[in-house]
Design an enzyme around this catalytic site. Structure first.
Site, PDB file in Angstrom:
ATOM      1  N   CYS B 161       0.793  -1.228   0.000  1.00  0.00           N
ATOM      2  CA  CYS B 161       0.000   0.000   0.000  1.00  0.00           C
ATOM      3  C   CYS B 161       0.826   1.279   0.000  1.00  0.00           C
ATOM      4  O   CYS B 161       0.268   2.378   0.042  1.00  0.00           O
ATOM      5  CB  CYS B 161      -0.970  -0.038   1.165  1.00  0.00           C
ATOM      6  SG  CYS B 161      -1.923  -1.571   1.121  1.00  0.00           S
ATOM      7  N   HIS B 289      -2.740   7.976   6.225  1.00  0.00           N
ATOM      8  CA  HIS B 289      -2.987   6.656   5.665  1.00  0.00           C
ATOM      9  C   HIS B 289      -4.360   6.172   6.141  1.00  0.00           C
ATOM     10  O   HIS B 289      -5.146   5.665   5.356  1.00  0.00           O
ATOM     11  CB  HIS B 289      -1.866   5.703   6.076  1.00  0.00           C
ATOM     12  CG  HIS B 289      -1.910   4.400   5.345  1.00  0.00           C
ATOM     13  ND1 HIS B 289      -1.939   4.321   3.981  1.00  0.00           N
ATOM     14  CD2 HIS B 289      -1.965   3.118   5.801  1.00  0.00           C
ATOM     15  CE1 HIS B 289      -1.997   3.047   3.608  1.00  0.00           C
ATOM     16  NE2 HIS B 289      -2.021   2.297   4.692  1.00  0.00           N
ATOM     17  N   HIS B 323      -9.888   1.810   0.608  1.00  0.00           N
ATOM     18  CA  HIS B 323      -8.435   1.670   0.568  1.00  0.00           C
ATOM     19  C   HIS B 323      -8.056   1.112  -0.801  1.00  0.00           C
ATOM     20  O   HIS B 323      -8.313  -0.042  -1.101  1.00  0.00           O
ATOM     21  CB  HIS B 323      -7.963   0.744   1.684  1.00  0.00           C
ATOM     22  CG  HIS B 323      -6.468   0.715   1.854  1.00  0.00           C
ATOM     23  ND1 HIS B 323      -5.606   1.347   0.976  1.00  0.00           N
ATOM     24  CD2 HIS B 323      -5.689   0.136   2.801  1.00  0.00           C
ATOM     25  CE1 HIS B 323      -4.363   1.145   1.377  1.00  0.00           C
ATOM     26  NE2 HIS B 323      -4.383   0.423   2.476  1.00  0.00           N
TER      27      HIS B 323
END
Lengths: 268, 397
Positions: B161, B289, B323
């Site tokens: 990620c 994040h 996400h």
């Protein structure tokens, strides 16, 4: 275009036929080196991690450990560039087969081991390395692209970098497409300046075309059997002290590498 | 470091195609999440799916690249005149002097999954799926390089990620060393069974829309996205925002959990501020994040509290997009750039009951203010941390 110069301080190598870089130096003389055990030892990993780690991780950690040991540097200080054309193919095969049959039964551990940066993740954990780390892919140009990224980190940030490039053998229906027949990984510790551990300089230049880097057998066959083994052209020159080769760095570019050995009196 | 110009940028996510739809969604507080309707078997969760990807046609002669991930990449490239900007840069610098660096977590593994669902009687891929170039992690970068006719360095960063944040760092190094004059950076990831059932197996997926930094948060919502940026030397685009710095570091702690003290995030921030020549008090906005996992948000909220005064505004936008994994770095870099351009601090959607760990920096609702400097955090499995620093054109640290 300007030439990038980096210094090689350590070299790691593992394949089913070669247990380390020293084994490669025996090949041109016609001898067949003693093959290593079936699983790379990956001595940097704790016994628990070694038992759980997939082969792609063992392979990368093994060559990384060899190269770092040869360089005499502390692994904690080295930025890490790990490249692989396909990542862990047996895990991809397992995941796609499981998802096609019983998706809800997918193993959480195999899933988190499936990320392309699993090998560098395990390496940083095993070595306590907090330096920048990355994981790259560039198909058949993975070794050349990894070397370009590693050299640019060495020179842009004036720091030593650990480069690893490896692929495991393919398996299952996916393996029929990747045609990756045997495992191979190589590692280099690269530094921005000459030092007591310097083995050779690499002068790197991007060229806008592809050219073959001819290799004798059995190296040529090993190279055909694994995309990461493109790096054999460079490792062969390092074992012979000097010379020039070209490695694919992208679909359109080659990285020309001029190798000049440094006489250190050390056994390479 | 010498700042670079972000001379063009774009994003396509569950919020829509291109920048205007993202600004519109943020201003209206409209989430792009919907009940999961994409996995090959049922899975009760919410997803950030991009509409219309299935019907996207690739350029003539490029049909061998067809798969959801490359279709999303091509859809993303069509927005905000991005391909025209790349064409102009190609004319300016030459095709071999532009790098193409994309991040992805799973590339087009959705196509590999499909091939395994449709194996022939002998257990081989069906004929229409025997296309090696899409069954490998480099698929999106190789496709986009071919589609944009770029002939410079081309590589895929796949660090889960943090992938499409780290491409900014690689590009800056290549430009600084004179290997190239410009770089197209970005990332593409698409929803597929691997990530939906994989994160589900790790018990990290919420059954409800994700609630970043909420006291009752119980996991993430997955999404898909494509985003791109063109980086060039500052004098090429004097009016465009700047990449001021970046930081990268490793947790060396755990494959799927963050370092409990946020050590990697700490080092990445220090590196980014040092390269940018910034004090933390100069940061106006941080796109966190903020995945809505228990652990990430706890560690990241503490990281905010440790470093920033209340004048630094922070939020997660995962409640909008989900996400987007390997595309999260570029999507949230674009949202940080939009915050600068529009003077908009996006509210932290989904945090209706703020976790008491979250201090005064958190923007729970949209705020209007001038933003000169914005950071974006991206953290990945394997302990991979990245922090990007952007600024308004003309900002002097």
């Amino acid at each position: 275009m300007s030439t990038l110069r980096v210094w090689v301080e350590g070299i790691g190598l593992w394949s089913p036929s070669l247990s380390d870089f020293a084994a490669l130096t025996e090949v041109p003389g016609g001898s067949t080196p003693t093959p290593p055990p079936a699983r790379p030892a990956a001595g940097m990993l704790s016994p628990n991690e070694r038992r759980r780690a997939p082969e792609s991780v063992l392979l990368a950690v093994e060559v990384a450990g060899q190269a770092v040991a040869m360089s005499g540097r502390k692994a904690t200080d080295l930025a890490c560039v790990f490249a692989s054309a396909h990542g862990d193919q047996p895990i991809t095969d397992y995941m796609c087969a499981t998802l096609a049959q019983v998706p809800a039964e997918l193993s959480p551990m195999r899933f988190h081991n499936s990320v392309h940066n699993a090998a560098v993740g395990y390496w940083t954990m095993a070595s306590g390395c907090h330096a920048p780390s990355t994981a790259l892919a560039a198909q058949h140009a993975s070794f050349g692209a990894g070397l370009l990224e590693a050299a640019s980190q060495v020179l842009a940030d004036q720091r030593a970098v650990l480069l690893v490039c490896g692929d495991t053998a393919g398996s299952g229906p996916l393996g029929e497409l990747t045609r990756c027949e045997q495992s191979f990984a190589a590692a280099l510790v690269l530094a921005p300046a000459a030092g007591p551990a310097s083995l050779a300089t690499l002068d790197l230049q991007l060229l806008a075309a592809h050219a073959d880097a001819p290799l004798p057998e059995p190296l040529a066959g090993w190279r055909r059997g694994n995309p990461s083994a493109a790096g054999l052209a460079l490792l062969a020159l390092l074992s012979q002290d000097s010379g020039r080769c070209r490695l694919a760095a992208s679909a359109a570019l080659d990285l020309q590498v001029e190798v000049q050995g440094i006489d250190t009196g050390r056994v390479r | 470091m010498t700042p670079l110009a972000v001379s063009a940028y774009t994003a396509t996510s569950a919020l829509g195609r291109g920048l205007a739809s993202h600004v519109d969604a943020l201003v209206r507080g409209r989430s792009g999440l919907r009940p999961n309707d994409i996995s090959s078997a049922p899975l009760a969760c919410w997803i950030g799916r991009v509409d219309g990807v299935e019907t996207v046609s690739l350029p003539a002669g490029m049909d061998d690249w067809r798969c959801r991930n490359n279709q999303l990449a091509w859809l993303g490239l069509q927005q905000d005149g991005f391909t025209d900007r790349v064409r102009a840069a190609r004319a300016r610098h030459g095709a071999a002097r532009i790098a193409l660096l994309l991040g992805t977590s799973t590339a087009s593994i959705g196509a590999t999954e499909e091939a395994y669902r449709r194996l022939d009687a002998a257990g081989h891929f069906p004929d229409d799926m025997r296309r090696p170039a899409i069954h490998t992690p480099h698929s999106p970068s190789a496709f986009v390089a071919a589609a944009l006719e770029l002939a410079g360095p081309c590589l895929t960063v796949s660090t889960a990620c943090s992938s499409s944040a780290k491409v900014f760092a690689s590009a800056e190094r290549m430009i600084r060393l004179g290997l190239v004059d410009a770089a197209v950076v970005g990332g593409v990831d698409t929803l597929c069974d691997s990530v939906l059932f994989g994160f589900n197996a790790l018990e990290l997926v919420s059954a409800a829309p994700c609630r970043p930094f909420d006291a009752a948060r119980d996991g993430l919502s997955l999404g898909e996205a494509a985003g791109f940026a063109l980086l060039e030397r500052a004098d090429t685009a004097p009016g465009m925002p700047r990449l001021l710095g970046y930081g990268e570091a490793s947790d060396a702690h755990h494959m799927s959990a963050p370092h409990p003290d946020g050590l990697g995030a700490e080092l990445a921030l220090r590196d980014a501020l040092a390269r940018a020549g910034l004090e933390s008090s100069q940061v106006d906005y941080i796109n966190l994040h903020g995945t809505a996992s228990r652990k990430n948000d706890e560690v990241e909220a503490a990281w905010v509290n440790r470093h920033f005064p209340a004048t630094t505004r922070v939020s997660s936008t995962k409640g909008y997009t989900g996400h987007t994994l390997g595309a999260a770095g570029i999507v949230e870099a674009v949202l940080a750039l939009l915050a600068i351009e529009h003077g908009l601090v996006p509210g932290n959607l989904g945090g209706d009951t703020p976790d008491p760990d979250c201090g005064a920096c958190f923007a729970w609702r949209n705020e209007r203010q001038r933003i000169d400097v914005a950071l974006s955090n991206s953290f990945g499995f394997g302990g991979s941390n990245a922090c990007l620093a952007f600024a308004r054109a003309g900002f002097a640290a």
